[in-house]
Design a protein around this motif. Structure first.
Motif, PDB file in Angstrom:
ATOM      1  N   ILE A  77      74.620 -13.851 122.801  1.00 40.36           N
ATOM      2  CA  ILE A  77      73.822 -12.730 123.311  1.00 40.36           C
ATOM      3  C   ILE A  77      74.331 -11.407 122.710  1.00 40.36           C
ATOM      4  O   ILE A  77      75.529 -11.164 122.642  1.00 40.36           O
ATOM      5  CB  ILE A  77      73.891 -12.684 124.862  1.00 40.36           C
ATOM      6  CG1 ILE A  77      73.233 -13.944 125.452  1.00 40.36           C
ATOM      7  CG2 ILE A  77      73.223 -11.417 125.405  1.00 40.36           C
ATOM      8  CD1 ILE A  77      71.756 -14.111 125.182  1.00 40.36           C
TER       9      ILE A  77
ATOM     10  N   PHE B  78      74.553  -7.977 123.653  1.00 40.97           N
ATOM     11  CA  PHE B  78      74.387  -7.201 124.884  1.00 40.97           C
ATOM     12  C   PHE B  78      73.936  -5.764 124.628  1.00 40.97           C
ATOM     13  O   PHE B  78      73.237  -5.177 125.442  1.00 40.97           O
ATOM     14  CB  PHE B  78      75.675  -7.233 125.719  1.00 40.97           C
ATOM     15  CG  PHE B  78      75.855  -8.539 126.419  1.00 40.97           C
ATOM     16  CD1 PHE B  78      75.148  -8.821 127.583  1.00 40.97           C
ATOM     17  CD2 PHE B  78      76.698  -9.514 125.906  1.00 40.97           C
ATOM     18  CE1 PHE B  78      75.283 -10.041 128.232  1.00 40.97           C
ATOM     19  CE2 PHE B  78      76.842 -10.734 126.542  1.00 40.97           C
ATOM     20  CZ  PHE B  78      76.136 -11.005 127.704  1.00 40.97           C
TER      21      PHE B  78
ATOM     22  N   ILE C  85      74.233  -5.960 133.051  1.00 45.12           N
ATOM     23  CA  ILE C  85      73.569  -7.061 132.353  1.00 45.12           C
ATOM     24  C   ILE C  85      74.555  -8.209 132.142  1.00 45.12           C
ATOM     25  O   ILE C  85      74.246  -9.369 132.401  1.00 45.12           O
ATOM     26  CB  ILE C  85      73.011  -6.548 131.008  1.00 45.12           C
ATOM     27  CG1 ILE C  85      71.902  -5.538 131.286  1.00 45.12           C
ATOM     28  CG2 ILE C  85      72.521  -7.702 130.143  1.00 45.12           C
ATOM     29  CD1 ILE C  85      71.387  -4.837 130.054  1.00 45.12           C
TER      30      ILE C  85
ATOM     31  N   ASP D   8      69.573 -17.011 126.446  1.00 47.62           N
ATOM     32  CA  ASP D   8      68.437 -16.240 125.937  1.00 47.62           C
ATOM     33  C   ASP D   8      67.155 -16.693 126.650  1.00 47.62           C
ATOM     34  O   ASP D   8      66.329 -15.876 127.029  1.00 47.62           O
ATOM     35  CB  ASP D   8      68.352 -16.431 124.413  1.00 47.62           C
ATOM     36  CG  ASP D   8      67.422 -15.416 123.757  1.00 47.62           C
ATOM     37  OD1 ASP D   8      67.157 -14.360 124.382  1.00 47.62           O
ATOM     38  OD2 ASP D   8      66.963 -15.664 122.620  1.00 47.62           O
TER      39      ASP D   8
ATOM     40  N   GLY E 158      67.411 -11.562 124.560  1.00 46.19           N
ATOM     41  CA  GLY E 158      68.872 -11.449 124.468  1.00 46.19           C
ATOM     42  C   GLY E 158      69.408 -11.268 123.067  1.00 46.19           C
ATOM     43  O   GLY E 158      70.600 -11.036 122.877  1.00 46.19           O
ATOM     44  N   ARG E 159      68.541 -11.422 122.074  1.00 44.10           N
ATOM     45  CA  ARG E 159      68.991 -11.283 120.682  1.00 44.10           C
ATOM     46  C   ARG E 159      67.905 -10.567 119.907  1.00 44.10           C
ATOM     47  O   ARG E 159      66.734 -10.742 120.191  1.00 44.10           O
ATOM     48  CB  ARG E 159      69.233 -12.684 120.093  1.00 44.10           C
ATOM     49  CG  ARG E 159      70.278 -13.451 120.880  1.00 44.10           C
ATOM     50  CD  ARG E 159      70.297 -14.921 120.546  1.00 44.10           C
ATOM     51  NE  ARG E 159      70.618 -15.178 119.147  1.00 44.10           N
ATOM     52  CZ  ARG E 159      70.914 -16.376 118.665  1.00 44.10           C
ATOM     53  NH1 ARG E 159      70.947 -17.426 119.474  1.00 44.10           N
ATOM     54  NH2 ARG E 159      71.180 -16.543 117.391  1.00 44.10           N
TER      55      ARG E 159
ATOM     56  N   SER F 275      67.922 -14.052 130.017  1.00 47.22           N
ATOM     57  CA  SER F 275      67.764 -12.676 129.525  1.00 47.22           C
ATOM     58  C   SER F 275      66.528 -12.008 130.136  1.00 47.22           C
ATOM     59  O   SER F 275      66.565 -10.842 130.515  1.00 47.22           O
ATOM     60  CB  SER F 275      67.704 -12.658 127.997  1.00 47.22           C
ATOM     61  OG  SER F 275      66.508 -13.236 127.516  1.00 47.22           O
TER      62      SER F 275
ATOM     63  N   MET G  34      74.181 -12.036 133.595  1.00 48.31           N
ATOM     64  CA  MET G  34      74.150 -13.108 132.594  1.00 48.31           C
ATOM     65  C   MET G  34      75.313 -14.081 132.792  1.00 48.31           C
ATOM     66  O   MET G  34      75.160 -15.285 132.652  1.00 48.31           O
ATOM     67  CB  MET G  34      74.202 -12.519 131.174  1.00 48.31           C
ATOM     68  CG  MET G  34      72.950 -11.782 130.755  1.00 48.31           C
ATOM     69  SD  MET G  34      71.513 -12.853 130.543  1.00 48.31           S
ATOM     70  CE  MET G  34      71.923 -13.664 129.003  1.00 48.31           C
TER      71      MET G  34
ATOM     72  N   MET H  51      70.280  -5.977 124.126  1.00 47.02           N
ATOM     73  CA  MET H  51      69.617  -6.277 125.393  1.00 47.02           C
ATOM     74  C   MET H  51      69.550  -5.029 126.278  1.00 47.02           C
ATOM     75  O   MET H  51      68.505  -4.735 126.881  1.00 47.02           O
ATOM     76  CB  MET H  51      70.409  -7.384 126.101  1.00 47.02           C
ATOM     77  CG  MET H  51      69.550  -8.368 126.829  1.00 47.02           C
ATOM     78  SD  MET H  51      70.545  -9.657 127.602  1.00 47.02           S
ATOM     79  CE  MET H  51      69.749  -9.661 129.200  1.00 47.02           C
TER      80      MET H  51
END
Ligand SMILES: [Zn+2]
Length: 469
Positions: free
Chosen positions: A435, A437, A34, A290, A355-356, A294, A38, A440
């Motif tokens: 972010i 992670f 990821i 995001d 992403g959050r 994401s 990103m 995510m």
């Protein structure tokens, strides 16, 4: 003894079978993968993946290459040589104002003139010239067709909210709506103020909604002193029409079952963001980590896992749309040029801003827009998805992403998100530093089994009674 031997053999067979079926590494989505996607998509090198820019194309090409590597087949345009491409290339006519448009009125032969970017900002234009008599709207009073309608914050911007107010006014065909800017819209104002606004393309959206002009506090106070019916002119010089392009990426994992493969599900996200613009903070690149790198990464990683395991029985499409931030142009093109008739598409999950975490819901959980509209969300939740109803119904998110155009065309289409209304939305600092992670990774991982279940079941999602958009 024999008995024990038999049991031992059985146990050995069971264990080896278990070991054999133990999911390979590829079935788990790792944080490092990821981070890698990103780091590219939300990097400054991609200059904010501006809708219809070469940076959007670079993002599209990256996504196409990744899908190809995972074993997904191309399902975009057919090239001149007859080969399929992952890309759908879409020609878009575009017109921008050649200079900042102005709003003018005259009181006792004294002309007042306000310029886009200073006293006013044009949020959306439906024509290069919008002029009409001033109407200072009060309460639910009827809107005069062709009027320049001045809202007041207390009557029209609290309670129902701006989107709903605008929809109500739009139905009464004013020339334009003049909106006092609320303090919480200052960042939005600042980012609009730095660009020359675009003129409308002839879309359904532009024909059904009026021009919207935001006014500064001082402009509002001054306009309130102007007599009802005074002619307000708002116009600007239009630039020439140029043809731009935007790109979708479309891939397919054909289903393995002769019957069920006729049914398709789709996982989607949008690959573009706001590009580059001057901003108060000095950072000019809108990285869109995001929004929606994401979501793209969720689709990529789910594609990798689905392609690596035993092939799903249903056909799965992966679509990454261009120019979502400019009125959903990529998804509109897709709907008119689908790789498979939309009737065969039984579900779409659009991934937007995961992403959050959203503090309004439990940790490691995602929400689904329009959860209460169909049986898809509850059924995915039953099969392990950590998916709950959208905790921000007042934001109308169901209508605000690419899923909506598909839903209007009959596909049971929802958006999966964990957007908690953070401050960095549509700002240059929606970047990788913010972010989460771990969230995510867990969020995307939690969708693997439910998506695999959907891709292998004969469950057909449906809108609930009266909930079809
Ligand atoms: Zn978005």
């Amino acid at each position: 003894m024999q008995r024990i031997l038999f049991t031992t053999v059985l146990l050995a067979v069971f264990i080896s079978a278990f070991v054999y079926f133990e999911p390979p590494d590829s079935s788990i989505i790792q944080e490092k993968n990821i981070r890698a996607h990103m780091a590219f998509l939300a990097s400054d090198a991609l200059q904010g993946r501006g809708s219809g820019t070469v940076y959007e194309l670079i993002a599209a090409q990256y996504i196409a290459s990744q899908l190809q590597q995972f074993g997904i087949e191309p399902a975009g345009d057919t090239e001149a040589d007859g080969k399929k491409s992952f890309l759908q290339t879409i020609a878009l006519p575009k017109r921008t104002f050649a200079e900042a448009p102005r709003l003018r009125f005259s009181v006792n032969n004294q002309i007042t003139e306000w310029v886009h970017g200073k006293e006013i900002v044009l949020m959306q234009a439906t024509a290069a010239d919008n002029s009409g008599p001033l109407q200072k709207l009060v309460g639910n009073g009827p809107v005069k067709a062709g009027a320049m309608v001045l809202l007041n914050a207390a009557d029209h911007l609290s309670g129902k909210g701006f989107d709903e107010t605008l929809a109500w006014i739009a139905g009464q065909k004013p020339a334009a709506v003049l909106v006092p800017v609320l303090p919480e819209w200052q960042k939005f104002w600042a980012s609009l103020a730095t660009r020359l606004p675009q003129l409308p393309l002839d879309t359904e959206h532009s024909r059904s909604s009026p021009s919207v002009i935001f006014l500064s506090d001082t402009a509002v106070k001054q306009l309130q002193q102007v007599a009802e019916g005074t002619r307000i002119q708002f116009n600007g010089k239009a630039g020439t029409t140029e043809i731009e392009h935007t790109w979708n990426v479309v891939g397919v994992l054909p289903g393995s079952d002769p019957q069920l493969s006729q049914e398709t599900i789709m996982l989607s996200a949008h690959l573009d963001h706001l590009g580059v613009a001057r901003s108060a903070s000095g950072d000019s690149i809108f990285n869109g980590a995001d929004d929606d790198a994401s979501g793209v990464v969720a689709v990529l990683e789910l594609a990798r896992v689905l392609a690596a395991g035993s092939k799903p029985q249903r056909t799965v499409y992966f679509a990454l749309f261009g120019s979502e931030e400019r009125g959903g142009q990529g998804s509109q093109h897709f709907i008119k040029n689908p790789p498979v008739p939309l009737k065969q598409m039984i579900a779409d999950l659009q991934f937007e801003m995961i992403g959050r975490p959203d503090p309004k819901i439990a940790a490691n959980t995602l929400w689904l827009t329009g959860f209460e509209r169909s049986n898809l969300g509850p059924e995915l939740a039953k099969h392990g998805a950590r998916l709950v109803a959208d905790p921000h119904p007042e934001e109308n998110f169901f209508q605000r992403s690419d899923n909506y155009a598909l839903a209007k065309n009959g596909v049971v289409a929802h958006t999966v998100s964990s957007y908690g209304l953070h401050e960095e939305y549509h700002q240059p600092n929606d970047d990788i530093a913010y972010i989460d992670f771990s969230h995510m990774a867990q969020a995307i991982n939690s969708m693997i089994q439910p998506v695999q279940w959907l891709a292998n079941s004969n469950f057909t999602p449906a809108w609930l009674a009266g909930q079809k958009p």
